[in-house]
Design a protein around this motif. Structure first.
Motif, PDB file in Angstrom:
ATOM      1  N   PHE A 115      -4.896 -14.294  53.458  1.00  0.00           N
ATOM      2  CA  PHE A 115      -3.837 -15.022  52.783  1.00  0.00           C
ATOM      3  C   PHE A 115      -4.324 -15.396  51.389  1.00  0.00           C
ATOM      4  O   PHE A 115      -5.516 -15.304  51.090  1.00  0.00           O
ATOM      5  N   THR A 116      -3.414 -15.785  50.533  1.00  0.00           N
ATOM      6  CA  THR A 116      -3.773 -16.166  49.172  1.00  0.00           C
ATOM      7  C   THR A 116      -4.205 -17.620  49.165  1.00  0.00           C
ATOM      8  O   THR A 116      -3.418 -18.514  49.508  1.00  0.00           O
ATOM      9  N   GLY A 117      -5.476 -17.858  48.787  1.00  0.00           N
ATOM     10  CA  GLY A 117      -6.015 -19.211  48.763  1.00  0.00           C
ATOM     11  C   GLY A 117      -5.510 -20.007  47.573  1.00  0.00           C
ATOM     12  O   GLY A 117      -4.808 -19.489  46.693  1.00  0.00           O
ATOM     13  N   MET A 118      -5.895 -21.280  47.511  1.00  0.00           N
ATOM     14  CA  MET A 118      -5.474 -22.169  46.428  1.00  0.00           C
ATOM     15  C   MET A 118      -5.939 -21.655  45.067  1.00  0.00           C
ATOM     16  O   MET A 118      -5.310 -21.926  44.046  1.00  0.00           O
ATOM     17  N   ASP A 119      -7.050 -20.921  45.048  1.00  0.00           N
ATOM     18  CA  ASP A 119      -7.578 -20.384  43.794  1.00  0.00           C
ATOM     19  C   ASP A 119      -6.978 -19.021  43.444  1.00  0.00           C
ATOM     20  O   ASP A 119      -7.367 -18.397  42.460  1.00  0.00           O
ATOM     21  N   GLY A 120      -6.028 -18.548  44.256  1.00  0.00           N
ATOM     22  CA  GLY A 120      -5.378 -17.273  44.000  1.00  0.00           C
ATOM     23  C   GLY A 120      -6.111 -16.071  44.561  1.00  0.00           C
ATOM     24  O   GLY A 120      -5.659 -14.937  44.411  1.00  0.00           O
ATOM     25  N   ARG A 121      -7.238 -16.307  45.205  1.00  0.00           N
ATOM     26  CA  ARG A 121      -8.035 -15.204  45.766  1.00  0.00           C
ATOM     27  C   ARG A 121      -7.689 -14.976  47.234  1.00  0.00           C
ATOM     28  O   ARG A 121      -7.304 -15.907  47.940  1.00  0.00           O
ATOM     29  N   PRO A 122      -7.882 -13.738  47.709  1.00  0.00           N
ATOM     30  CA  PRO A 122      -7.683 -13.481  49.142  1.00  0.00           C
ATOM     31  C   PRO A 122      -8.690 -14.288  49.960  1.00  0.00           C
ATOM     32  O   PRO A 122      -9.875 -14.327  49.644  1.00  0.00           O
ATOM     33  N   THR A 123      -8.182 -14.940  50.989  1.00  0.00           N
ATOM     34  CA  THR A 123      -9.003 -15.787  51.854  1.00  0.00           C
ATOM     35  C   THR A 123      -8.741 -15.378  53.296  1.00  0.00           C
ATOM     36  O   THR A 123      -7.605 -15.082  53.665  1.00  0.00           O
ATOM     37  N   LYS A 124      -9.789 -15.398  54.107  1.00  0.00           N
ATOM     38  CA  LYS A 124      -9.649 -14.978  55.505  1.00  0.00           C
ATOM     39  C   LYS A 124      -9.188 -16.143  56.376  1.00  0.00           C
ATOM     40  O   LYS A 124      -9.744 -17.233  56.328  1.00  0.00           O
ATOM     41  N   GLY A 125      -8.160 -15.880  57.161  1.00  0.00           N
ATOM     42  CA  GLY A 125      -7.672 -16.827  58.156  1.00  0.00           C
ATOM     43  C   GLY A 125      -7.931 -16.267  59.539  1.00  0.00           C
ATOM     44  O   GLY A 125      -8.087 -15.056  59.703  1.00  0.00           O
ATOM     45  N   MET A 126      -7.978 -17.141  60.536  1.00  0.00           N
ATOM     46  CA  MET A 126      -8.296 -16.668  61.880  1.00  0.00           C
ATOM     47  C   MET A 126      -7.670 -17.568  62.935  1.00  0.00           C
ATOM     48  O   MET A 126      -7.642 -18.786  62.788  1.00  0.00           O
ATOM     49  N   LEU A 127      -7.177 -16.946  63.986  1.00  0.00           N
ATOM     50  CA  LEU A 127      -6.749 -17.647  65.193  1.00  0.00           C
ATOM     51  C   LEU A 127      -7.740 -17.268  66.281  1.00  0.00           C
ATOM     52  O   LEU A 127      -7.968 -16.087  66.518  1.00  0.00           O
TER      53      LEU A 127
END
Length: 113
Positions: A35-47
């Motif tokens: 997902f797009t993080g607060m800094d605009g970079r791709p960030t990994k999310g996980m369930l």
């Protein structure tokens, strides 16, 4: 005296039975996405060990004014049906256990079978 002890034991056993939750069904493993993080970079999310049969809206992609998540990887033991919109609405795509998709697949929610 014995009646009092018997009643106390029975009440304790009943309280124990009522307080023990039933076993919840869950897909074992991890479901990852970007997902797009607060800094605009791709960030990994996980369930991790997500619930089965329940719609999960991805918190990082829930709002209509934030970009959707993408690049899902299904490391869970169940099939994952990903949805374009929150609350498991809109177009969908199903990923088998161990399956993944490219950044072209956008998602905001998922349900595991």
């Amino acid at each position: 005296m014995r009646l009092r002890h018997t009643l106390a034991a029975a009440a304790g056993a009943l309280a124990l039975l009522v307080s023990v939750p039933g076993s919840a069904s869950a897909a074992e493993g991890e479901f990852g996405y970007l997902f797009t993080g607060m800094d605009g970079r791709p960030t990994k999310g996980m369930l991790v060990n997500p619930p089965s049969g329940q719609c999960v809206t991805l918190p990082e992609a829930a709002g209509e004014y934030v970009p959707p998540a993408h690049s899902p990887r299904n490391g869970a033991s169940s099939y994952a049906t990903v949805f374009k919109d929150a609350d498991c609405k809109g177009d969908y795509y199903t990923l088998r256990p161990g399956g993944s998709a490219s950044s072209r697949l956008k998602l905001r929610s998922v349900v595991f079978s």
